[in-house]
Design an enzyme around this catalytic site. Sequence first.
Site, PDB file in Angstrom:
ATOM      1  N   HIS A 166      -7.223   0.758  -6.454  1.00  0.00           N
ATOM      2  CA  HIS A 166      -7.455   0.008  -5.210  1.00  0.00           C
ATOM      3  C   HIS A 166      -8.174  -1.298  -5.574  1.00  0.00           C
ATOM      4  CE1 HIS A 166      -7.698  -0.871  -1.081  1.00  0.00           C
ATOM      5  NE2 HIS A 166      -8.547   0.049  -0.654  1.00  0.00           N
ATOM      6  N   ARG A 194     -13.328  -7.728   2.730  1.00  0.00           N
ATOM      7  CA  ARG A 194     -11.927  -7.457   2.373  1.00  0.00           C
ATOM      8  C   ARG A 194     -11.056  -8.665   2.743  1.00  0.00           C
ATOM      9  NH1 ARG A 194      -9.823  -2.657   1.864  1.00  0.00           N
ATOM     10  NH2 ARG A 194      -8.344  -3.929   0.710  1.00  0.00           N
ATOM     11  N   ARG A 229       0.866  -1.195   0.000  1.00  0.00           N
ATOM     12  CA  ARG A 229       0.000   0.000   0.000  1.00  0.00           C
ATOM     13  C   ARG A 229       0.892   1.231   0.000  1.00  0.00           C
ATOM     14  NH1 ARG A 229      -5.106   1.980   3.433  1.00  0.00           N
ATOM     15  NH2 ARG A 229      -5.998   0.547   1.919  1.00  0.00           N
ATOM     16  N   ASP A 276     -16.882   7.546  -1.384  1.00  0.00           N
ATOM     17  CA  ASP A 276     -15.563   7.425  -0.748  1.00  0.00           C
ATOM     18  C   ASP A 276     -15.250   8.803  -0.163  1.00  0.00           C
ATOM     19  OD1 ASP A 276     -12.971   6.698  -0.009  1.00  0.00           O
ATOM     20  OD2 ASP A 276     -12.179   6.689  -2.054  1.00  0.00           O
ATOM     21  N   CYS A 298     -16.083   2.283   0.890  1.00  0.00           N
ATOM     22  CA  CYS A 298     -14.907   1.457   1.186  1.00  0.00           C
ATOM     23  C   CYS A 298     -14.428   1.637   2.619  1.00  0.00           C
ATOM     24  CB  CYS A 298     -13.793   1.791   0.201  1.00  0.00           C
ATOM     25  SG  CYS A 298     -13.352   3.538   0.179  1.00  0.00           S
ATOM     26  N   GLN A 300      -9.917  -3.762  -2.962  1.00  0.00           N
ATOM     27  CA  GLN A 300     -11.167  -3.211  -2.427  1.00  0.00           C
ATOM     28  C   GLN A 300     -12.347  -3.607  -3.314  1.00  0.00           C
ATOM     29  OE1 GLN A 300     -11.921  -1.111   0.363  1.00  0.00           O
ATOM     30  NE2 GLN A 300     -13.975  -1.661  -0.289  1.00  0.00           N
TER      31      GLN A 300
HETATM   32  N1   CP Z   1     -11.024   0.471   2.556  1.00  0.00           N
HETATM   33  C1   CP Z   1      -9.742   0.445   2.971  1.00  0.00           C
HETATM   34  O1   CP Z   1      -8.814   0.207   2.190  1.00  0.00           O
HETATM   35  O2   CP Z   1      -9.578   0.712   4.285  1.00  0.00           O
HETATM   36  P1   CP Z   1      -8.198   0.908   5.052  1.00  0.00           P
HETATM   37  O3   CP Z   1      -7.608   2.217   4.584  1.00  0.00           O
HETATM   38  O4   CP Z   1      -8.541   0.908   6.494  1.00  0.00           O
HETATM   39  O5   CP Z   1      -7.280  -0.223   4.678  1.00  0.00           O
HETATM   40  N1  NVA Z   2      -9.573   7.064  -1.700  1.00  0.00           N
HETATM   41  C1  NVA Z   2      -9.216   6.719  -0.339  1.00  0.00           C
HETATM   42  C2  NVA Z   2      -9.465   5.278  -0.104  1.00  0.00           C
HETATM   43  C3  NVA Z   2      -9.180   4.818   1.301  1.00  0.00           C
HETATM   44  C4  NVA Z   2      -9.419   3.365   1.486  1.00  0.00           C
HETATM   45  C5  NVA Z   2      -7.781   7.083  -0.091  1.00  0.00           C
HETATM   46  O1  NVA Z   2      -6.937   6.838  -0.953  1.00  0.00           O
HETATM   47  O2  NVA Z   2      -7.477   7.626   0.972  1.00  0.00           O
END
Ligand code: CP
Ligand code: NVA
Length: 334
Positions: free
Chosen positions: A138, A316, A111, A234, A277, A141
Amino acid sequence: MLSWRPELYGRSLLRLADFSDEEMLALVQLAIDLKARRRAGIRGDLLSRRHVALIFEKSSTRTRNSASVAIRDEGGTAEYLATHDIHLGSKESVKDTARVLGRLFDGILFRGFKQSTVETLAAHSGVPVWNGLTDDFHPTQILADLMTVQERFGRLKGLKVAYVGDGRNNVANSLMFGCAKAGVHFVNCTPDALSPDPALVREARGVAARNGAAVEIVSDPRRGVAGANVVYTDVWVSMGEEAQKEQRLSLLRPYQVNMALMEATGNLGGDLIFLHCLPAFHDCETAVTAQSGALEVTDDVFEAPFSKVFDEAENRMHTIKALYVSAMADLSAM
Ligand code: CP
Ligand code: NVA
């Protein structure tokens, strides 16, 4: 019996386009099978002596813990590596880090910021690499999102998903492809200033067309959500974009998902769910909402019976487990 696709062994997921439409749907089915298996009390050893590295440049609740529990549930181990723990990109190149971790681990979940980092890890580690969120995509997700929709409606093809909010972020991009690949009509309701990369939209429209679906970009949210079975939002400010907070809030306030917008679907009380998400800025206790109140979604929507956000969050784990099992387990005897 698990739905096992031998061609997924050793495969990375950097963006959804890495899998064929059928392969993506098979992963969703495998996740459903694995969830039923866990609900039946089976914690097996499908991933016995498999080890994954979890590299996180950005914070996470769901992805990190899903990635960790998914492998431990099936007898393997996970090592969490925040960027301050390792030399990645500072004292050591991403390419060298990839080559070292690939000698030690059976897979890497990343990530972070740049899509090029996850691509470099995949190119040089020699093990499967999974994108747990970059600035651009993502994909893990969206596997959970599709699974949640499949569980609620018993099908995907022919449904309509309306995404409302920041139309050019990682979740919006991947959701567009996930829907296109599943034959789901996708409408991105977003202001013109936040519309997605036209090249990505062109690519997704090609995918949608072969599955009898469509991808639309609409600036009027009430028009966009009409007939939707899923309303999805989101955060308005993604991780790493904090400097743009004020501009985003003023652009996106008309795009808040509230009960009036849910009613504009025409499906309230029927075939309609809400997804997010997470994390979400509803009327909850966070440092941000203490000042601003609800942002992208109001509490009455977030807490409504049609909100499936916690099923989605749980999924997830099952979908990441499906990725692990398909890429690292030897299921030929099952
Ligand atoms: N939806 C998601 O990716 O959540 P986190 O940022 O908590 O991993
Ligand atoms: N678009 C958001 C998703 C978090 C899971 C971000 O990148 O922060």
